[in-house]
Enzyme design. Structure first.
Site, short mmCIF file in Angstrom:
data_model
loop_
_atom_site.label_atom_id
_atom_site.label_comp_id
_atom_site.label_asym_id
_atom_site.label_seq_id
_atom_site.Cartn_x
_atom_site.Cartn_y
_atom_site.Cartn_z
N ASP A 8 -17.13 48.72 -33.30
CA ASP A 8 -17.25 47.42 -33.97
C ASP A 8 -18.73 47.23 -34.26
O ASP A 8 -19.51 46.95 -33.36
CB ASP A 8 -16.71 46.32 -33.06
CG ASP A 8 -16.97 44.91 -33.61
OD1 ASP A 8 -17.36 44.80 -34.80
OD2 ASP A 8 -16.80 43.94 -32.86
N LYS A 70 -26.53 43.72 -41.09
CA LYS A 70 -25.21 43.87 -41.71
C LYS A 70 -25.08 43.01 -42.97
O LYS A 70 -24.35 43.35 -43.90
CB LYS A 70 -24.14 43.50 -40.69
CG LYS A 70 -22.70 43.71 -41.15
CD LYS A 70 -21.75 43.52 -39.99
CE LYS A 70 -20.30 43.58 -40.41
NZ LYS A 70 -19.40 43.47 -39.26
N GLU A 169 -11.66 44.23 -39.54
CA GLU A 169 -11.82 43.70 -38.19
C GLU A 169 -10.59 42.91 -37.71
O GLU A 169 -10.13 43.11 -36.58
CB GLU A 169 -13.10 42.86 -38.11
CG GLU A 169 -14.36 43.72 -38.19
CD GLU A 169 -15.60 42.97 -38.62
OE1 GLU A 169 -15.54 41.74 -38.77
OE2 GLU A 169 -16.64 43.62 -38.83
N ASP A 192 -11.46 35.10 -37.10
CA ASP A 192 -12.62 35.92 -36.75
C ASP A 192 -13.89 35.22 -37.22
O ASP A 192 -14.17 35.17 -38.42
CB ASP A 192 -12.47 37.30 -37.39
CG ASP A 192 -13.57 38.27 -36.97
OD1 ASP A 192 -14.56 37.83 -36.37
OD2 ASP A 192 -13.43 39.47 -37.25
#
Length: 394
Positions: A8, A70, A169, A192
């Site tokens: 992850d 990211k 994810e 999420d």
């Protein structure tokens, strides 16, 4: 066949897992922690640090300490100007309008920085297994586009990893939650809310088939934005008193960032947080302190628009799946930012039921990636992932 690890690669944290002994396990890093802070620091002697050692020296080395990389992956320079303005390190325009991190005379691509974090994950797994690891399943936000997914693959290659599969994810989280519930037919909402993005996915689970019915979200909404609200509140308060904007000074900005993050975490378990930053900035030659108490009620007021945006994604995802809240059997919370009480309350109010407490929001995505790795090696059987044509790929 060698092990395929699950990673992850989050905005604020990374986590590595593998399928071992009929179950997925998260592997502790060299500092003994199950998650690794997604910080990379460049040192004067040309070396670099990753994780907590990098974060610990961020205040004294703000222009060479990289975080939230990211948010720059697979994006154009023009599209990342807002993010660039928020960080103390220098982001410049590279070839083909790509963002580059400038450290001294060297330009680093977001993929190169991400690769350093992936290398740490690779070594963590290798130290645990006592053998080389060359293959991985890596997770990305459901709303990552093809360029962002390709950038993630490139980061893996730079790190010496062949990325066998990229999965979303929320799908990974549902996989980890539902592996031992294959015989139960249920509809799951995965909420999420991580460091850099927000996804809501609706999945149907039955007979080992995990079908993604819909997904919605925002790749520019996460815990970083919650931190930024606190940073702006502190900086605006100081500016109104002293006439100086702390956000213009890299070291002061890094101190604000760390104070904001600490206050946010404290306010998940207390009703107020004391923010005390001595000698934050000299004004007219006189050292000034920044001392404020942030009440949870004030914090919730400051982030009310962020909370509403997270629920809007729930509304849209349900509509696209053709379902109502009463059709949802279970809600899974993923990402550290879901620990914020007002977020949990909003989710419970919207769905009319409390989210599941049976998964760890920091680890569940990596566990799902490891399970997918187990599917690829044949260690996990009778599991099938399906995605409707959602405009995203699994």
């Amino acid at each position: 066949m060698g092990k395929i690890i699950g990673i992850d690669l989050g905005t604020s944290k990374a986590c590595v897992s593998l399928f071992q002994g009929n179950k997925a396990i998260v592997i502790s890093n060299s500092e003994g922690k199950l998650t690794t802070t997604a910080y990379v620091a460049f040192l004067n002697e040309d070396g670099h640090k990753v994780g907590d050692p990098a974060k610990r020296q961020a205040i004294t080395n703000p222009t060479k300490t990289i975080y939230s990389i990211k948010r720059f992956m697979g994006a154009s320079y023009d599209d990342t100007k807002k993010e660039s303005a928020r960080v103390p390190y220098e982001v410049v325009k590279g070839d083909n309008n790509t963002p580059r991190v400038k450290i001294d005379d060297r330009m680093y691509s977001p993929q190169e920085i991400s690769a350093m974090i992936l290398q740490k994950m690779k070594k963590t797994a290798e130290d645990h297994l006592g053998q080389e690891v060359t293959e991985a399943v890596v997770t990305v936000p459901a709303y990552f586009n093809d360029a962002q997914r390709q950038a993630t693959k490139e980061a893996g290659e730079i790190a010496g990893l062949t990325i066998k599969r990229i999965i979303n994810e929320p799908t990974a989280a549902a996989l980890a939650y539902g592996l031992d519930k294959k015989g139960i037919d249920q509809k799951i909402a995965v909420f999420d809310f991580g460091g850099g993005k927000h996804d809501v996915s609706i999945l149907e689970l039955g007979n080992g088939v995990f079908e993604v019915l819909s997904t919605d979200g925002d790749t520019h909404l996460g815990g970083d934005d919650v931190d930024q609200v606190i940073i702006d509140w502190l900086a605006d308060e100081f500016k109104s008193e002293e006439g100086v904007d702390l956000r213009q000074d890299p070291m002061a900005l890094q101190r604000l960032k760390e104070a904001a993050e600490k206050a946010k975490i404290e306010l998940s378990s207390t009703t107020s947080s004391e923010i005390n930053l001595p000698y934050i900035m000299p004004v007219n030659g006189i050292p000034k302190n920044l001392v404020r108490t942030l009440q949870r009620s004030k914090f919730e007021q400051l982030i009310s628009s962020i909370v509403e945006r997270t629920i809007a994604a729930c509304r849209s995802a349900l509509k696209n799946a053709g379902l109502s809240t009463s059709d949802i059997n279970e809600i899974i919370l993923v990402g550290g930012s879901t620990r914020i009480p007002v977020i949990q309350d909003a989710v419970e109010r919207f769905f009319g039921k409390a989210p599941s407490k049976g998964v760890n929001p920091d680890e569940v995505v990596a566990l799902g990636a490891a399970i997918q790795g187990g599917v690829l090696t044949g260690e996990v059987k009778d599991v099938l992932l399906l995605t409707r044509n959602l405009g995203v790929s699994n």
